[in-house]
Write a protein that holds these residues in place. Structure first.
Motif, short mmCIF file in Angstrom:
data_model
loop_
_atom_site.label_atom_id
_atom_site.label_comp_id
_atom_site.label_asym_id
_atom_site.label_seq_id
_atom_site.Cartn_x
_atom_site.Cartn_y
_atom_site.Cartn_z
N ALA A 1 -1.70 9.65 -3.00
CA ALA A 1 -0.67 8.97 -2.22
C ALA A 1 -1.30 8.22 -1.06
N PHE A 2 -0.54 7.26 -0.53
CA PHE A 2 -1.03 6.44 0.58
C PHE A 2 -1.41 7.30 1.77
N GLN B 1 0.82 -1.21 0.00
CA GLN B 1 0.00 0.00 0.00
C GLN B 1 0.86 1.26 0.00
N GLU B 2 1.95 1.25 0.75
CA GLU B 2 2.80 2.44 0.82
C GLU B 2 3.56 2.68 -0.47
N ILE B 3 3.95 1.60 -1.16
CA ILE B 3 4.73 1.75 -2.39
C ILE B 3 3.86 2.18 -3.55
N PHE B 4 2.67 1.57 -3.69
CA PHE B 4 1.85 1.83 -4.89
C PHE B 4 0.69 2.78 -4.63
N GLY B 5 0.36 3.04 -3.38
CA GLY B 5 -0.64 4.05 -3.07
C GLY B 5 -1.94 3.87 -3.83
N TYR C 1 11.74 1.31 1.20
CA TYR C 1 12.04 -0.13 1.13
C TYR C 1 13.28 -0.54 0.33
N ARG D 1 7.34 7.41 1.97
CA ARG D 1 7.02 6.02 2.27
C ARG D 1 7.34 5.07 1.12
N ASP D 2 7.15 5.51 -0.11
CA ASP D 2 7.40 4.61 -1.24
C ASP D 2 8.88 4.40 -1.51
N THR E 1 9.89 0.00 -7.46
CA THR E 1 9.13 0.93 -6.63
C THR E 1 8.27 1.85 -7.50
N GLY E 2 6.96 1.70 -7.37
CA GLY E 2 6.04 2.56 -8.09
C GLY E 2 5.94 2.28 -9.57
#
Length: 545
Positions: A313-314, A300-304, A457, A453-454, A379-380
């Motif tokens: 955004a998330f 959820q945080e990476i792809f929002g 990681y 956040r994205d 990421t994203g």
């Protein structure tokens, strides 16, 4: 089972003795895997206990938690007027796995002496009895009873129950050790897949305006699991000394496979091979368990908003968007669990052809590559490729668990493999601390430093890749155990075979009965697994929608 019980009176516990579990000539070894699966599917519910945390966090308030400001963990252990926090309850999960490793190490040698039937019965009593005590703790709202019953006593059942099927199956399948361990440990991974939705259904049934239905659910599960685990324990048989599958011959010690000898339990930990395998398991588990634990928030945080078709955004999600994204995250977790389960028989069976060392080399090298180079670039970007990468990583996490017992049998022989495996599981207990600690500390530090956040990681992935690279090197260093530690295996049958002649008609009748029993035993474990897979796929459908 009736054969064993027929030799002793109801009050005589000698029917639990190891000697009473020796299979008679003509016994079909494929009757043993369902027994192992029956036990592992039950104790595998330890993975699914999170289904109870939110209902228990409002056990007194029912609709809304009764929050007591300033309540400490010590207060939470005995309070009867305040609802528990999720953080207080999660300690039960930690106790599970610390005690699992300790129990497997402490009682592994005992298991080899008394045999799998007695060990399976003890595991059933501890796991189900612990759940019953935990249910009473919920009913009287005493957290210390949940920790004692479900966590400590249940954890002992976990440890003994985990290693007894593995030890037994390895002895029955010297020609397919990887397949044997994969079948058993697949059940442990699948326990939550079956138990969690069943627990959810039961809680919905028992809940009303005055209660959340948890203690009734736990007690019901304890009763169901006790029946399955006892059936599995009583169905255990071990092969006669010197037994081998028809048409199979030992490949010989010159191949590096530990057949024809064994290493005594007292000597196993004195060899570098034991500690190298211990290190490989520690690093392989540490590299995945922390990420699996935060899989849903990570996605959820990476792809929002891309998860739900919104350009947001998330951190800007409204209530409805949070619920929709959480449903997608749950689907991701469900898909990972399927690959975690499926990877166990897949990788362990592959190790029968590739060899255990080569299989671990592939898993650790591929894992390091995916974590270190592929995952940080996603990421994203491509959600589909991101999901594929982490499903592959989950399969290797499960594959490592399933392959390591066969690895031990190759190196140390099968005589004490259950006890040696039990000691090795201390690596799992430690990994359960190290993996989440690495991930949570790096994540919290990055967020505190203001990292979006994205973008939190990628550095975590690279740290986990370093763990797997170290595991790859440690695996390459493993060599056959020095012959000075070898003890000759017994080759003569220790139990005389009956000499009664069997007619063709009797043989056909017996064969037909065995086929029916096989079908019933396998259906008893495969039907619940199929139901669990269907329920999991229902969650996964949200992700693929």
């Amino acid at each position: 089972m009736t054969e064993a019980l027929g030799r002793a009176s109801p009050g005589d516990l000698k029917w639990l003795d190891a000697a009473r579990t020796v299979a008679s000539p003509g016994f079909n070894r494929w009757l043993v895997p369902p027994c192992a699966l029956a036990i592992h599917l039950c104790i595998g519910m330890a993975y699914g206990f999170s289904v109870f945390w939110l209902p228990l966090a409002r056990a007194i308030g029912v609709s809304d938690p009764v929050v007591c400001t300033g309540m400490t963990l010590a207060d939470a252990l005995t309070t009867t007027t305040c609802d528990w926090r999720v953080g207080d309850l999660v300690w039960t999960y930690s106790i599970f796995f610390v005690v699992l490793g300790a129990a497997a190490a402490l009682w592994g040698g005992w298991l080899e002496r008394v045999g799998p039937r007695r060990a399976g019965v003890v595991a059933a009593c501890c796991w189900c009895g612990g759940m019953a005590i935990g249910a009473y703790g919920v009913a009287v709202h005493q957290l210390w009873l949940i920790w004692l019953g479900t966590g400590l006593i249940g954890g002992i059942g976990l440890g003994i129950g985990y290693i007894s099927p593995v030890s037994t199956l390895i002895k029955w399948f010297p020609d397919r050790r990887g397949l044997a361990t994969g079948m058993a440990i697949m059940g442990f991974g699948g326990g939550a897949m079956v138990g969690s939705p069943l627990a959810d259904l039961l809680m919905r049934h028992f809940a009303d305006d005055s209660q959340v239905g948890v203690w009734q659910t736990m007690l019901s599960l304890a009763a169901i699991y006790f029946v399955f685990m006892m059936a599995g324990a009583l169905g255990y048989r071990v092969p006669r000394a010197g037994w081998a599958p028809a048409g199979w011959t030992s490949p010989g010690a010159e191949t590096g496979v530990g057949t024809g000898f064994h290493v005594h339990l007292r000597d196993a930990h004195r060899t570098p091979q034991f500690w190298l395998v211990w290190l490989v398991l520690l690093l392989n588990v540490s590299a995945s368990i922390g990420i699996i634990g935060i899989a849903s928030p990570m996605l959820q945080e990476i792809f929002g908003g891309r998860l739900i078709g919104a350009d947001v955004a998330f951190t800007a999600f409204d209530t409805d968007q949070k619920a929709a994204a959480a449903a997608v995250g749950a689907g991701f977790v469900g898909l990972i669990s399927l690959f975690n389960i499926g990877g166990r028989p897949l990788w362990s069976s592959a190790s029968d052809r590739l060899g255990r060392k080569a299989t671990f080399a592939i898993m650790t090298a591929l894992g390091a590559l995916l974590y270190g180079f592929v995952a940080p670039t996603l990421t994203g970007t491509s959600l589909g490729l991101f999901v594929v990468v982490f499903c592959a990583l989950a399969s290797m996490y499960g594959g490592g668990f399933a392959t390591v017992p066969a690895y031990l049998a190759d190196l140390f022989g099968t005589r004490y493999v259950g006890a040696i495996h039990g000691r090795l599981l201390s690596a799992w207990s430690l990994a359960g601390i190290i993996g989440p600690l690495i991930v949570s500390r790096m994540r919290d530090t990055a967020l505190a430093a203001g990292t979006p956040r994205d973008l939190v990681y990628p550095s975590i992935y690279q740290a986990l890749a370093a763990l797997l690279l170290t595991a790859f090197i440690a695996n390459l260093m493993i060599r056959p155990v020095d012959k000075r530690f070898h003890c000759a295996e017994e080759t003569a049958d220790t139990v005389p075979a009956p000499t009664t002649a069997v007619s063709t008609n009797q043989a056909l009748t017996r064969s037909g009965r065995i086929t029916i029993v096989l079908a019933i035993c396998w259906a008893a474990v495969l039907v619940p697994i199929a139901w669990g897979i269907i329920r999991t796929l229902e969650k996964v459908a949200v992700l693929l929608d």
